[in-house]
Design a protein around this motif. Sequence first.
Motif, PDB file in Angstrom:
ATOM      1  N   VAL A  32       0.894  -1.204  -0.021  1.00 41.30           N
ATOM      2  CA  VAL A  32      -0.048   0.071   0.157  1.00 41.30           C
ATOM      3  C   VAL A  32       0.774   1.221  -0.143  1.00 41.30           C
ATOM      4  CG1 VAL A  32      -1.989   1.222   1.436  1.00 41.30           C
ATOM      5  CG2 VAL A  32      -1.683  -1.358   1.286  1.00 41.30           C
ATOM      6  N   SER A  33       0.463   2.049  -0.774  1.00 38.80           N
ATOM      7  CA  SER A  33       1.003   3.474  -0.832  1.00 38.80           C
ATOM      8  C   SER A  33       0.826   4.123   0.461  1.00 38.80           C
ATOM      9  CB  SER A  33       0.506   4.350  -1.972  1.00 38.80           C
ATOM     10  OG  SER A  33       0.566   5.937  -1.490  1.00 38.80           O
ATOM     11  N   PRO A  34       1.858   4.894   0.906  1.00 39.68           N
ATOM     12  CA  PRO A  34       1.547   5.511   2.462  1.00 39.68           C
ATOM     13  C   PRO A  34       0.653   6.770   2.505  1.00 39.68           C
ATOM     14  CG  PRO A  34       3.572   6.302   1.514  1.00 39.68           C
ATOM     15  CD  PRO A  34       3.153   5.157   0.557  1.00 39.68           C
ATOM     16  N   TYR A  35       0.222   6.973   1.169  1.00 41.30           N
ATOM     17  CA  TYR A  35      -0.753   8.324   1.559  1.00 41.30           C
ATOM     18  C   TYR A  35      -2.028   8.093   2.023  1.00 41.30           C
ATOM     19  CZ  TYR A  35       2.369  11.206  -1.816  1.00 41.30           C
ATOM     20  OH  TYR A  35       3.291  11.666  -2.282  1.00 41.30           O
ATOM     21  N   THR A  86      -8.360   3.567   1.705  1.00 41.03           N
ATOM     22  CA  THR A  86      -8.821   2.414   0.769  1.00 41.03           C
ATOM     23  C   THR A  86      -8.429   1.150   1.112  1.00 41.03           C
ATOM     24  OG1 THR A  86      -8.885   4.073  -0.860  1.00 41.03           O
ATOM     25  CG2 THR A  86      -9.231   1.980  -1.712  1.00 41.03           C
ATOM     26  N   ALA A  87      -7.187   0.749   1.396  1.00 42.57           N
ATOM     27  CA  ALA A  87      -6.639  -0.724   1.676  1.00 42.57           C
ATOM     28  C   ALA A  87      -7.306  -1.095   2.817  1.00 42.57           C
ATOM     29  CB  ALA A  87      -5.072  -0.693   1.772  1.00 42.57           C
ATOM     30  N   ARG A 124       7.825   3.470  -1.741  1.00 44.91           N
ATOM     31  CA  ARG A 124       7.819   3.600  -3.161  1.00 44.91           C
ATOM     32  C   ARG A 124       6.570   3.199  -4.166  1.00 44.91           C
ATOM     33  NH1 ARG A 124      11.955  -1.399  -2.982  1.00 44.91           N
ATOM     34  NH2 ARG A 124      10.560  -1.928  -1.244  1.00 44.91           N
ATOM     35  N   LEU A 125       5.418   3.387  -3.654  1.00 44.38           N
ATOM     36  CA  LEU A 125       4.106   3.378  -3.903  1.00 44.38           C
ATOM     37  C   LEU A 125       3.486   4.610  -4.113  1.00 44.38           C
ATOM     38  CD1 LEU A 125       2.266  -0.073  -3.655  1.00 44.38           C
ATOM     39  CD2 LEU A 125       3.181   0.644  -5.617  1.00 44.38           C
ATOM     40  N   ARG A 126       4.360   5.395  -3.443  1.00 48.82           N
ATOM     41  CA  ARG A 126       3.498   6.911  -3.436  1.00 48.82           C
ATOM     42  C   ARG A 126       3.375   7.462  -4.799  1.00 48.82           C
ATOM     43  NH1 ARG A 126       9.076   7.632  -2.813  1.00 48.82           N
ATOM     44  NH2 ARG A 126      10.021   9.580  -4.043  1.00 48.82           N
ATOM     45  N   ASP A 127       2.627   8.477  -4.952  1.00 46.71           N
ATOM     46  CA  ASP A 127       2.174   9.184  -6.274  1.00 46.71           C
ATOM     47  C   ASP A 127       3.306   9.930  -6.613  1.00 46.71           C
ATOM     48  OD1 ASP A 127       0.474   9.717  -8.318  1.00 46.71           O
ATOM     49  OD2 ASP A 127      -0.219  11.225  -7.265  1.00 46.71           O
ATOM     50  N   ARG A 128       3.561  10.248  -7.943  1.00 50.13           N
ATOM     51  CA  ARG A 128       4.627  10.965  -8.487  1.00 50.13           C
ATOM     52  C   ARG A 128       4.478  12.383  -7.973  1.00 50.13           C
ATOM     53  NH1 ARG A 128       4.157  14.193 -13.714  1.00 50.13           N
ATOM     54  NH2 ARG A 128       6.434  14.813 -14.089  1.00 50.13           N
TER      55      ARG A 128
END
Length: 238
Positions: free
Chosen positions: A68-71, A77-78, A94-98
């Motif tokens: 899961v992205s940390p945002y 959502t997760a 590393r899954l954070r948004d651009r």
Amino acid sequence: MEHLEWLAVVRHGLSTGNVTAEQAETGGAEAIDIPERDADVPLTDLGREQAEAVGRLLAKHEPRLAVVSPYLRTRQTAETALKGSGIEMIVDERLRDRELGILDLLTGRGVQARLPDEARRRARLGKFYYRPPGGESWADVLLRLRALLREIRADYPGERVVLFAHEATVLMVRYLAEGLSEPELMALAKQTTIANCSVSSWRRSGDRMEPELFNSVEHLHREDTPPTKQEDVNAEPV
């Protein structure tokens, strides 16, 4: 190299930032008025409903791991989708948004009006390699995605894995999984709006990952709600 049995990517549910960004774009504003930093923007009530629908779909696939992205909007959502499932969940930055740097919170109109030199530089370099000051290019994000996926394959060989992330992530995972070229990726990005809580997935076939779903929203119980045009709070201006 060992492959996963099944890989899916879920875009986060509708966020308060998505709503505000869409209003700014359609209203012709130059800036997007969002008080929180991008990492702290929450889901809307509809976004939580969408996440619950994702959970019902994932229960049929029984993934071993969720990354899961940390945002906040992505974690919400997760957490909503996986509640009570017992699925292992890890957060990976590393899954954070651009990161958009100087373009953050500007609409397409805002970039043209306030940063014309950057608009021209991006047009010359192309979106794949253009790196805004203080931000990342698409190629930069792909570097961290490659490293993450390599680790997942090594640590969970032959398993089912789901990623909870952002619109650009969905497109880039498809680029990596299917071996797309830069022009193919950019054409896909131009013609496709990745819907909130859509699911894209690939399944192993021999030594390849074959596409199964792309930007699917059939599982959502509110299909009358159109996807937002903006990829996230700091949506990349077009």
